[in-house]
Design an enzyme around this catalytic site. Structure first.
Site, PDB file in Angstrom:
ATOM      1  N   GLY A 195       0.772  -1.105   0.062  1.00 10.30           N
ATOM      2  CA  GLY A 195      -0.036   0.043   0.152  1.00 10.30           C
ATOM      3  C   GLY A 195       0.761   1.296   0.037  1.00 10.30           C
ATOM      4  N   GLY A 196       0.104   2.301   0.674  1.00  6.68           N
ATOM      5  CA  GLY A 196       1.020   3.608   0.812  1.00  6.68           C
ATOM      6  C   GLY A 196       2.405   3.284   1.276  1.00  6.68           C
ATOM      7  N   GLY A 430      21.921  11.156 -31.843  1.00  4.96           N
ATOM      8  CA  GLY A 430      21.445  11.779 -30.543  1.00  4.96           C
ATOM      9  C   GLY A 430      22.092  11.102 -29.211  1.00  4.96           C
ATOM     10  N   ALA A 431      22.202   9.746 -29.563  1.00  2.70           N
ATOM     11  CA  ALA A 431      22.742   9.166 -28.168  1.00  2.70           C
ATOM     12  C   ALA A 431      24.263   9.718 -27.830  1.00  2.70           C
ATOM     13  CB  ALA A 431      22.649   7.606 -28.575  1.00  2.70           C
TER      14      ALA A 431
END
Length: 540
Positions: A195-196, A430-431
């Site tokens: 959970g949280g 771009g890499a």
């Protein structure tokens, strides 16, 4: 024996009766009572619970702390704290510590703060008093500038305490964020975290997990089955291996608690206590100018042939020793902490053994997180480049490779620590830019004579540039081979970038360790004057 006047009561004739008398306990008796209470707090309320914990292969909270900190250094905080809730049976059970052991000690002689859930008490669940103990510890860690380690083994919010338990988690999350980038925060998952409660480990810098016992998920298998009809085990849904290989939540995975906590100690030896300090320096036995002769044979000349980048890292760093993060997640990029000439460095490297070292969504996230962590804690960055580009395909594009790739670009552009780039072989498109090129702020860039820096590979470039000529050629194969050779010779030769000042030097691979060490030594006094702003807005 002394007596104490407690109260007076009127007699039947209206006159005051003799004072009631109560025995006052001596200091020795009170000390004996304190010792008994402390022993109860230390032992826990139910000896059988300790046996059940051990039967699962799990240690108790204090046994874990003893393995983590230096012997005899732990000082416990609020060992006598108890909850004040009533109803739903809580009024009948008010054990000391309220299910969490908190305090401070030392690791390798440096101060750390630790909290450990005690699963023997209310399943380690968090209530108001439990949360307040952790809040106090986190505040102390932040104000004194010391690492915070959470040993997690708890069942989540204590249902019987309602909203106060939820508010307790909110206070932890807020402090996690406030301490982020200020002190190292380490979560060690040694049991359930559902959970949280799982958001606190996710907010910390490093997450350790033990196979077979650590489980993290927002909704458990029963809820998943009820809502989706999917049946899955705890281990498959949120086990250590799941988070180490698929979600990327777990940074390190271990087979047992002792080995796990030993690695936590090793990690702490590579980190500063806070963001105002440098990582600890240890005089090296490995000479900084040592020749790395093995590098001539480790990396194949053919850019299409794979090799293990980890062997390159081991050859460059002190004594071949490094700590790899997220080893099983996004393995096409390697992120590791090591020492070079006794100083800690963070290494980001493409891994040609996996996807040829191409960058994909997960690799960009992994490397970006690591770059930001190193920058927060004053750890210089060394980037080893052998990248053919970003991984192509509709899955990557639709999954947001542009946005995720921008995370890595943003992280490097924002980093102010010393940054050294070494291009081993290919660096395309771009890499190449994203892998800490000079154009985005690397302080120093070096290349091996085997480097190929270009917009794309020669074959692809020739096909794009000379598409019409190839289509009209009588012998397109022969023309293509000639054009590929010409493109490579003119635009991809190893000195093209050096001639234009985009790499600082082309170096002998055997000198890699020496060159990086000298560069980092020069950069050790680097400082950056950043513009005033509340914060940037990275593409999260």
């Amino acid at each position: 024996m002394t007596t104490l006047i407690n109260e007076t009561t009127p007699d039947t004739r209206g006159r005051a009766a003799p004072p009631a008398v109560r025995t006052r306990r001596s200091t020795r008796e009170r000390v004996a009572e304190l010792a008994r209470i402390r022993e109860e707090a230390h032992r826990g309320p139910d000896p059988a619970a300790t046996k059940r914990q051990h039967a699962k292969g799990k240690l108790t909270a204090r046994e874990r702390i003893d393995l983590l900190v230096d012997p005899g250094s732990f000082t416990e905080l609020e060992p006598l704290r108890r909850h004040r809730a009533s109803g739903f049976g809580l009024e009948r059970r008010r054990p000391y510590t309220d299910g969490v052991v908190t305090g401070w000690g030392t690791v390798h002689g440096r101060q750390v703060f630790v909290y450990a859930h005690d699963f023997r008490i209310f399943g380690g669940s968090l209530g108001e008093a439990h949360a307040q103990k952790i809040h106090k510890l986190m505040d102390l860690a932040t104000t004194t500038g010391a690492p915070l380690i959470g040993l997690n083994d708890g069942a989540g919010a204590r249902i019987q305490e309602g909203v106060t338990a939820l508010a307790g988690y909110g206070g932890i999350f807020r402090r996690n964020v406030a301490a982020s980038g200020v002190i190292p925060q380490i979560s060690v998952m040694l049991g359930p975290c559902a959970g949280g409660a799982s958001y606190s480990p996710a907010l910390t810098d490093f997450v350790f997990a033990v196979r077979g016992t650590a489980h993290m998920f927002i909704t458990g298998p029963d809820v998943v089955a009820a809502v989706t009809g999917e049946h899955v085990s705890h281990e498959e849904l949120g086990g250590a291996l799941t988070h180490a290989t698929r979600s990327g939540v777990a940074t390190f995975v271990h087979d047992d608690e002792a080995d796990c906590l030993e690695d936590v100690r090793f990690l702490l030896s590579l980190l500063p206590s806070n963001n105002a300090e440098l990582p600890p320096y240890y005089p090296p036995d490995d000479p900084a100018d040592r020749s790395c002769d093995a590098l001539l044979d480790l990396v194949p000349d053919d850019p299409a042939r794979p090799y293990d980048m980890r062997a390159v890292i081991a050859e460059i760093v002190d004594d071949g020793e490094y700590l790899e993060l997220h080893e099983a997640w996004a393995p096409n990029v390697v992120c590791a902490l090591a020492r070079l000439d006794g100083h800690v460095v963070g290494i980001v490297a493409n891994q040609p053994q996996v996807l040829a070292g191409a960058l994909d969504i997960h690799a960009c996230e992994k490397a970006a997180r690591f770059v930001r962590t190193c920058d927060a804690f004053n750890i210089p960055l060394v980037t080893l480049v052998d990248v053919p580009g970003f991984l192509p395909g509709t899955e990557q594009e639709h999954g947001g490779i542009i946005r995720h790739g921008a995370k890595l670009l943003y992280a490097y552009c924002e980093a102010t620590v010393p940054r050294v780039q070494v291009i081993l072989r290919k660096a395309y498109g771009g890499a190449y830019i994203v892998m800490d090129s000079r154009s985005i702020g690397a302080d120093l860039s070096y290349a091996w004579p085997t480097n190929e820096i270009a917009v794309m590979g020669a074959e692809g470039a020739a096909n794009v540039i000379f598409r019409k000529e190839l289509a009209a050629a009588a012998d397109p194969g022969a023309l293509r081979r000639r054009l590929v050779t010409e493109y490579a010779e003119q635009l991809m030769h190893p000195y093209y970038a050096a001639e234009r000042g985009l790499v600082d030097d082309v170096i002998d691979p055997r000198d890699t360790r020496r060159v990086i060490a000298r560069g980092l030594a020069m950069l050790r006094s680097k400082h950056a004057n950043l513009p005033h702003r509340k914060h940037g807005n990275p593409p999260l």
